[in-house]
Design a protein around this motif. Sequence first.
Motif, PDB file in Angstrom:
ATOM      1  N   LYS A  67       0.842  -1.188   0.000  1.00 33.70           N
ATOM      2  CA  LYS A  67       0.000   0.000   0.000  1.00 33.70           C
ATOM      3  C   LYS A  67       0.881   1.244   0.000  1.00 33.70           C
ATOM      4  O   LYS A  67       1.624   1.489   0.947  1.00 33.70           O
ATOM      5  N   MET A  68       0.797   2.025  -1.066  1.00 35.86           N
ATOM      6  CA  MET A  68       1.683   3.173  -1.215  1.00 35.86           C
ATOM      7  C   MET A  68       1.479   4.207  -0.123  1.00 35.86           C
ATOM      8  O   MET A  68       2.424   4.850   0.326  1.00 35.86           O
ATOM      9  N   VAL A  69       0.236   4.382   0.304  1.00 38.37           N
ATOM     10  CA  VAL A  69      -0.036   5.356   1.366  1.00 38.37           C
ATOM     11  C   VAL A  69       0.657   4.949   2.652  1.00 38.37           C
ATOM     12  O   VAL A  69       1.158   5.789   3.408  1.00 38.37           O
ATOM     13  N   LYS A  70       0.728   3.652   2.906  1.00 35.74           N
ATOM     14  CA  LYS A  70       1.308   3.148   4.149  1.00 35.74           C
ATOM     15  C   LYS A  70       2.832   3.104   4.112  1.00 35.74           C
ATOM     16  O   LYS A  70       3.503   3.334   5.119  1.00 35.74           O
ATOM     17  N   PHE A  71       3.400   2.798   2.942  1.00 34.67           N
ATOM     18  CA  PHE A  71       4.827   2.512   2.887  1.00 34.67           C
ATOM     19  C   PHE A  71       5.605   3.512   2.025  1.00 34.67           C
ATOM     20  O   PHE A  71       6.595   3.155   1.396  1.00 34.67           O
ATOM     21  N   SER A  72       5.144   4.750   2.006  1.00 33.79           N
ATOM     22  CA  SER A  72       5.818   5.787   1.215  1.00 33.79           C
ATOM     23  C   SER A  72       6.939   6.473   1.996  1.00 33.79           C
ATOM     24  O   SER A  72       7.754   7.181   1.406  1.00 33.79           O
ATOM     25  N   SER A  73       7.000   6.271   3.305  1.00 31.87           N
ATOM     26  CA  SER A  73       8.051   6.884   4.122  1.00 31.87           C
ATOM     27  C   SER A  73       8.399   5.939   5.264  1.00 31.87           C
ATOM     28  O   SER A  73       7.817   5.994   6.341  1.00 31.87           O
ATOM     29  N   VAL A  74       9.376   5.076   5.003  1.00 35.46           N
ATOM     30  CA  VAL A  74       9.696   3.997   5.943  1.00 35.46           C
ATOM     31  C   VAL A  74      11.169   4.072   6.351  1.00 35.46           C
ATOM     32  O   VAL A  74      12.058   4.132   5.510  1.00 35.46           O
ATOM     33  N   SER A  75      11.415   4.077   7.642  1.00 39.27           N
ATOM     34  CA  SER A  75      12.788   4.013   8.146  1.00 39.27           C
ATOM     35  C   SER A  75      13.073   2.680   8.820  1.00 39.27           C
ATOM     36  O   SER A  75      14.222   2.333   9.065  1.00 39.27           O
ATOM     37  N   HIS A  76      12.001   1.933   9.114  1.00 37.94           N
ATOM     38  CA  HIS A  76      12.145   0.619   9.744  1.00 37.94           C
ATOM     39  C   HIS A  76      10.966  -0.254   9.325  1.00 37.94           C
ATOM     40  O   HIS A  76       9.824   0.188   9.326  1.00 37.94           O
ATOM     41  N   LEU A  77      11.270  -1.484   8.948  1.00 37.20           N
ATOM     42  CA  LEU A  77      10.237  -2.426   8.533  1.00 37.20           C
ATOM     43  C   LEU A  77      10.325  -3.691   9.381  1.00 37.20           C
ATOM     44  O   LEU A  77      11.410  -4.261   9.535  1.00 37.20           O
ATOM     45  N   SER A  78       9.194  -4.117   9.907  1.00 36.88           N
ATOM     46  CA  SER A  78       9.132  -5.388  10.631  1.00 36.88           C
ATOM     47  C   SER A  78       8.242  -6.345   9.850  1.00 36.88           C
ATOM     48  O   SER A  78       7.154  -5.967   9.393  1.00 36.88           O
ATOM     49  N   ILE A  79       8.719  -7.568   9.682  1.00 38.33           N
ATOM     50  CA  ILE A  79       7.980  -8.604   8.965  1.00 38.33           C
ATOM     51  C   ILE A  79       7.718  -9.757   9.925  1.00 38.33           C
ATOM     52  O   ILE A  79       8.660 -10.412  10.390  1.00 38.33           O
ATOM     53  N   TYR A  80       6.460  -9.996  10.205  1.00 38.24           N
ATOM     54  CA  TYR A  80       6.071 -11.074  11.109  1.00 38.24           C
ATOM     55  C   TYR A  80       5.475 -12.221  10.306  1.00 38.24           C
ATOM     56  O   TYR A  80       4.526 -12.030   9.539  1.00 38.24           O
ATOM     57  N   ILE A  81       6.047 -13.398  10.461  1.00 38.41           N
ATOM     58  CA  ILE A  81       5.530 -14.613   9.816  1.00 38.41           C
ATOM     59  C   ILE A  81       4.913 -15.491  10.903  1.00 38.41           C
ATOM     60  O   ILE A  81       5.642 -16.093  11.700  1.00 38.41           O
ATOM     61  N   PRO A  82       3.593 -15.556  10.974  1.00 42.72           N
ATOM     62  CA  PRO A  82       2.932 -16.297  12.047  1.00 42.72           C
ATOM     63  C   PRO A  82       3.015 -17.817  11.908  1.00 42.72           C
ATOM     64  O   PRO A  82       3.053 -18.535  12.904  1.00 42.72           O
ATOM     65  N   ARG A  83       3.013 -18.314  10.648  1.00 42.88           N
ATOM     66  CA  ARG A  83       2.908 -19.762  10.450  1.00 42.88           C
ATOM     67  C   ARG A  83       3.426 -20.162   9.082  1.00 42.88           C
ATOM     68  O   ARG A  83       3.653 -19.315   8.206  1.00 42.88           O
ATOM     69  N   ASN A  84       3.619 -21.444   8.909  1.00 46.22           N
ATOM     70  CA  ASN A  84       3.980 -21.981   7.605  1.00 46.22           C
ATOM     71  C   ASN A  84       2.792 -22.750   7.029  1.00 46.22           C
ATOM     72  O   ASN A  84       1.715 -22.793   7.627  1.00 46.22           O
ATOM     73  N   TYR A  85       2.997 -23.357   5.862  1.00 47.73           N
ATOM     74  CA  TYR A  85       1.895 -24.062   5.206  1.00 47.73           C
ATOM     75  C   TYR A  85       1.455 -25.297   5.992  1.00 47.73           C
ATOM     76  O   TYR A  85       0.293 -25.712   5.916  1.00 47.73           O
ATOM     77  N   ALA A  86       2.371 -25.882   6.743  1.00 49.05           N
ATOM     78  CA  ALA A  86       2.007 -27.045   7.548  1.00 49.05           C
ATOM     79  C   ALA A  86       1.175 -26.639   8.761  1.00 49.05           C
ATOM     80  O   ALA A  86       0.399 -27.437   9.281  1.00 49.05           O
ATOM     81  N   ASN A  87       1.349 -25.384   9.193  1.00 49.89           N
ATOM     82  CA  ASN A  87       0.710 -24.900  10.424  1.00 49.89           C
ATOM     83  C   ASN A  87       1.009 -25.858  11.575  1.00 49.89           C
ATOM     84  O   ASN A  87       0.135 -26.231  12.357  1.00 49.89           O
ATOM     85  N   ASP A 126       4.104 -26.584  14.559  1.00 54.45           N
ATOM     86  CA  ASP A 126       5.306 -26.087  15.224  1.00 54.45           C
ATOM     87  C   ASP A 126       6.480 -27.038  15.090  1.00 54.45           C
ATOM     88  O   ASP A 126       7.629 -26.659  15.363  1.00 54.45           O
ATOM     89  N   ASP A 127       6.231 -28.276  14.697  1.00 48.23           N
ATOM     90  CA  ASP A 127       7.323 -29.230  14.490  1.00 48.23           C
ATOM     91  C   ASP A 127       7.955 -29.093  13.109  1.00 48.23           C
ATOM     92  O   ASP A 127       8.978 -29.716  12.830  1.00 48.23           O
ATOM     93  N   VAL A 128       7.338 -28.283  12.243  1.00 45.97           N
ATOM     94  CA  VAL A 128       7.894 -28.022  10.910  1.00 45.97           C
ATOM     95  C   VAL A 128       8.539 -26.642  10.922  1.00 45.97           C
ATOM     96  O   VAL A 128       7.880 -25.645  11.179  1.00 45.97           O
ATOM     97  N   GLN A 129       9.825 -26.581  10.648  1.00 44.91           N
ATOM     98  CA  GLN A 129      10.544 -25.306  10.664  1.00 44.91           C
ATOM     99  C   GLN A 129      10.154 -24.446   9.466  1.00 44.91           C
ATOM    100  O   GLN A 129      10.189 -24.907   8.324  1.00 44.91           O
ATOM    101  N   THR A 130       9.798 -23.203   9.728  1.00 46.06           N
ATOM    102  CA  THR A 130       9.558 -22.250   8.644  1.00 46.06           C
ATOM    103  C   THR A 130      10.903 -21.864   8.024  1.00 46.06           C
ATOM    104  O   THR A 130      11.870 -21.589   8.739  1.00 46.06           O
ATOM    105  N   THR A 131      10.952 -21.853   6.697  1.00 45.70           N
ATOM    106  CA  THR A 131      12.213 -21.593   5.994  1.00 45.70           C
ATOM    107  C   THR A 131      12.059 -20.435   5.021  1.00 45.70           C
ATOM    108  O   THR A 131      11.120 -20.392   4.230  1.00 45.70           O
ATOM    109  N   VAL A 132      13.004 -19.493   5.090  1.00 50.23           N
ATOM    110  CA  VAL A 132      13.045 -18.341   4.172  1.00 50.23           C
ATOM    111  C   VAL A 132      14.445 -18.233   3.587  1.00 50.23           C
ATOM    112  O   VAL A 132      15.431 -18.197   4.327  1.00 50.23           O
ATOM    113  N   TYR A 133      14.538 -18.182   2.252  1.00 53.79           N
ATOM    114  CA  TYR A 133      15.829 -18.078   1.579  1.00 53.79           C
ATOM    115  C   TYR A 133      16.164 -16.652   1.150  1.00 53.79           C
ATOM    116  O   TYR A 133      17.343 -16.299   1.052  1.00 53.79           O
ATOM    117  N   TYR A 134      15.145 -15.875   0.880  1.00 57.80           N
ATOM    118  CA  TYR A 134      15.411 -14.543   0.306  1.00 57.80           C
ATOM    119  C   TYR A 134      14.207 -13.647   0.553  1.00 57.80           C
ATOM    120  O   TYR A 134      13.053 -14.091   0.464  1.00 57.80           O
TER     121      TYR A 134
END
Length: 209
Positions: free
Chosen positions: A137-157, A159-167
């Motif tokens: 959303k351009m209105v929300k992210f037009s002036s950003v000095s810090h970004l937080s990204i929260y990933i609540p769950r993976n496709y397995a949903n 907790d015994d399956v590790q969430t993996t992010v490469y990039y």
Amino acid sequence: MAFRHNCNKENCDHQSANDQSEEWNLFCKIDLENVQCLNEETDGSCKKIFRSWEDRLIREHCVKSDVDQELLFNIPFAGTVKIKSIVLIGENNESHPFNMKLFKNKPFMTFDDVRTECDQEIELVKDPEGIVAYPLKMVKFSSVSHLSIYIPRNYANDDDVQTTVYYIGLKGEFLAGLRQQVVITSYEAKPNPADHKTNITESFFQNVS
């Protein structure tokens, strides 16, 4: 130029990212030394998933969740940026993040803080090659000095399956460095007599009359 990406999800609103590396250059404006990820299995692994567009498919580095499936990235920038789109690469399996919530300008967030309303929530498709770009959303992210990204769950949903992010790739514009912001703020805070001048003669005659 981005174009619509067709998938089998209802109300699909993401796009396909093509190979224009100059548009995905915000990684070089990230203050990598101070990037952190809560609940990462290996400390500091989060610093290595923000890299050039050309290197997005490298599988040598990744972030994996530790005690459960949640991940929380805190990403400071070396100034103010405008973020237009985001790409996230994971595995083509159940470890891929299912969704993410974005928060702007809230440094040092913890898992207690993510219960508050986010600036944007995105449901993710499994994307092992970085072909899907999610517009912000351009209105929300037009002036950003810090970004937080929260990933609540993976496709397995699970907790015994590790969430993996490469990039994680960010498309946008760099607006101003920290030093430049300080100078601008200092200038604006300094009183300018010209902004507050009054016509003394006019005021005198008005009072006399």
